[in-house]
Scaffold this motif. Structure first.
Motif, short mmCIF file in Angstrom:
data_model
loop_
_atom_site.label_atom_id
_atom_site.label_comp_id
_atom_site.label_asym_id
_atom_site.label_seq_id
_atom_site.Cartn_x
_atom_site.Cartn_y
_atom_site.Cartn_z
N ALA A 289 0.83 -1.21 0.00
CA ALA A 289 0.00 0.00 0.00
C ALA A 289 0.87 1.26 0.00
O ALA A 289 0.57 2.23 -0.71
CB ALA A 289 -0.92 -0.01 1.22
N ILE A 290 1.95 1.26 0.77
CA ILE A 290 2.83 2.43 0.81
C ILE A 290 3.52 2.62 -0.53
O ILE A 290 3.67 3.76 -1.02
CB ILE A 290 3.86 2.27 1.95
N VAL A 291 3.94 1.52 -1.16
CA VAL A 291 4.57 1.63 -2.48
C VAL A 291 3.59 2.21 -3.49
O VAL A 291 3.96 3.09 -4.30
CB VAL A 291 5.08 0.25 -2.93
N ILE B 224 1.94 6.98 -6.88
CA ILE B 224 0.92 7.96 -7.29
C ILE B 224 1.30 9.35 -6.81
O ILE B 224 1.14 10.36 -7.53
CB ILE B 224 -0.46 7.56 -6.75
N THR B 225 1.82 9.45 -5.58
CA THR B 225 2.20 10.76 -5.04
C THR B 225 3.33 11.38 -5.85
O THR B 225 3.32 12.58 -6.16
CB THR B 225 2.62 10.61 -3.56
N LEU B 226 4.32 10.59 -6.19
CA LEU B 226 5.44 11.11 -6.99
C LEU B 226 4.97 11.59 -8.36
O LEU B 226 5.46 12.62 -8.87
CB LEU B 226 6.52 10.04 -7.14
N LEU B 227 4.05 10.87 -8.95
CA LEU B 227 3.55 11.27 -10.27
C LEU B 227 2.75 12.57 -10.20
O LEU B 227 2.90 13.45 -11.06
CB LEU B 227 2.70 10.14 -10.87
N ILE C 109 8.78 13.29 1.24
CA ILE C 109 8.33 13.92 2.48
C ILE C 109 6.90 13.50 2.81
O ILE C 109 6.56 13.19 3.95
CB ILE C 109 8.43 15.46 2.37
N VAL C 110 6.03 13.46 1.80
CA VAL C 110 4.63 13.07 2.02
C VAL C 110 4.55 11.62 2.47
O VAL C 110 3.83 11.29 3.42
CB VAL C 110 3.80 13.30 0.75
N VAL C 111 5.29 10.74 1.81
CA VAL C 111 5.26 9.32 2.18
C VAL C 111 5.81 9.12 3.60
O VAL C 111 5.27 8.33 4.38
CB VAL C 111 6.05 8.48 1.17
#
Length: 383
Positions: free
Chosen positions: A183-185, A190-193, A203-205
């Motif tokens: 789930a974290i991966v 998605i966050t990086l994109l 930082i968000v992760v």
């Protein structure tokens, strides 16, 4: 022991030396009913008096004196067939007998037998493990290994309804790590994109990971163990916690000015929306707070932690981190009216509002700022 006489031996044992185990070990219902049928047939009969069963005549000498099992396979099959066709017809689907004088199945009349017994905390005489889950796993694995080591034609297996929980305990740690990691991966990709910046995504992760650590601490405080219910809620927590952080980081990346100015703009733009999202989620699960169900109790407590720690890290921790080490903005100077004003005021120049507002003797430099042109009026023209 011949498998075909297993019930004879077992029933004899339960009627004699093993009478104290009658409440824990039992034969099949059809066999107990078959035994009762034979007892009723010979009730009050003498040893030599004959009884008609299925069209054949029998005496007590044809049966075991204790278990009342027919002594020969031919008698057993004939009487059992008569029983299943008469008073025992309700068991006809449970007892599979073949046609012929010896109607036993190839492996005997015992297809499966269940023995109930109380389990100790462990197989040997050592101390019990502190964790009930560890003890359950140890007992389950030990019983299976003991059964597998037996050299018996009956091929016994160890099974208990409690093994459903023990199986879960045996794999819950591995499954928890696997599912949370996946789930974290997925969230990281998605966050990086969407943030289009590696450091901002990291930082968000990391912020989401800290929320999970806080929830695990809250679970320990409330005595919530790691099980299938709590693991599902932890995986859900990742998707909810990233929502509180990603919006703030996205607004920060699209603001201009200093880091502090960008964070003020980001909180002003998205702070209230993030707060409303956390409050609305908490209100939605508030109805489960008074439930007596373990599932709903754990659900409410973990979602309380998700909302509380999610908004704390999203509106307090993350803004501080971004204001200190946040990455550069995606906006170019002058590409946004609010952002361009910061650069313009810092240069000490006055931006040009419109071309028509310039004085007749003014010019505009390449940066878009008004500069005073030299006065070319040198007097009246010479005649």
């Amino acid at each position: 022991t011949d498998p075909k006489t297993y019930y004879d031996h077992l029933h004899r044992f339960l009627l004699t030396d093993g009478a104290r185990m009658a409440g824990m070990v039992s034969v099949y219902d059809w066999y107990a009913a078959f035994h009762t049928f034979l007892l009723d047939a010979f009730e009050g009969k003498t040893d030599t008096e004959q009884v008609d069963i299925g069209g054949a005549m029998y005496t007590k000498a044809d049966f075991d004196p204790v278990s009342m099992r027919p002594l020969t396979p031919e008698h057993m099959c004939a009487i059992l067939t008569a029983f299943l066709a008469g008073p025992g017809n309700s068991f006809a689907e449970e007892v599979a007998v073949s046609s012929g004088a010896q109607c036993y199945p190839p492996a005997g009349d015992v297809q499966m037998h269940r023995v109930m017994a109380a389990m100790k905390c462990r197989l040997d005489e050592g101390e019990c493990p502190q964790s009930n889950a560890t003890a359950a796993i140890e007992v389950m694995d030990g019983m299976r290994e003991a059964m597998a080591a037996l050299d018996s034609p009956l091929k016994p297996i160890a099974y208990s309804y409690a093994f459903l929980d023990s199986e879960q305990f045996a794999v819950v740690r591995r499954e928890a790590v696997t599912n949370i990691s996946l789930a974290i991966v997925a969230v990281a990709i998605i966050t990086l994109l969407l943030l289009a910046h590696v450091f901002a995504g990291v930082i968000v992760v990391a912020n989401v990971a800290m929320v999970l650590i806080d929830i695990l601490g809250l679970m320990w405080l409330w005595g919530i163990t790691i099980n299938s219910v709590s693991i599902i809620n932890l995986v859900l927590a990742i998707g909810l916690a990233v929502d509180y952080s990603a919006h703030i980081a996205h607004a920060f990346m699209h603001a201009t000015g200093t880091r502090d100015d960008r964070m003020v703009n980001a909180l002003g733009e998205m702070g209230s929306d993030v707060a409303h999202g956390a409050v609305s989620t908490f209100v939605a699960v508030l109805v489960t707070s008074g439930s007596k169900s373990y599932i709903f109790q754990v659900f409410f407590r973990q979602f309380f932690g998700i909302c509380f720690f999610g908004i704390i890290h999203g509106l307090l921790v993350l803004p501080v981190i971004l204001s200190l080490i946040g990455p550069a903005t995606h906006r170019l100077p002058g590409s946004h009216s609010e952002g361009s004003s910061d650069v313009e005021m810092a240069s000490g120049k006055t931006p040009v509002q419109t071309v028509s507002s310039q004085a007749p003797n003014s010019m505009t430099d390449t940066n878009g700022f008004a500069t005073q042109a030299p006065n070319m009026d040198v007097g009246p023209p010479v005649v």
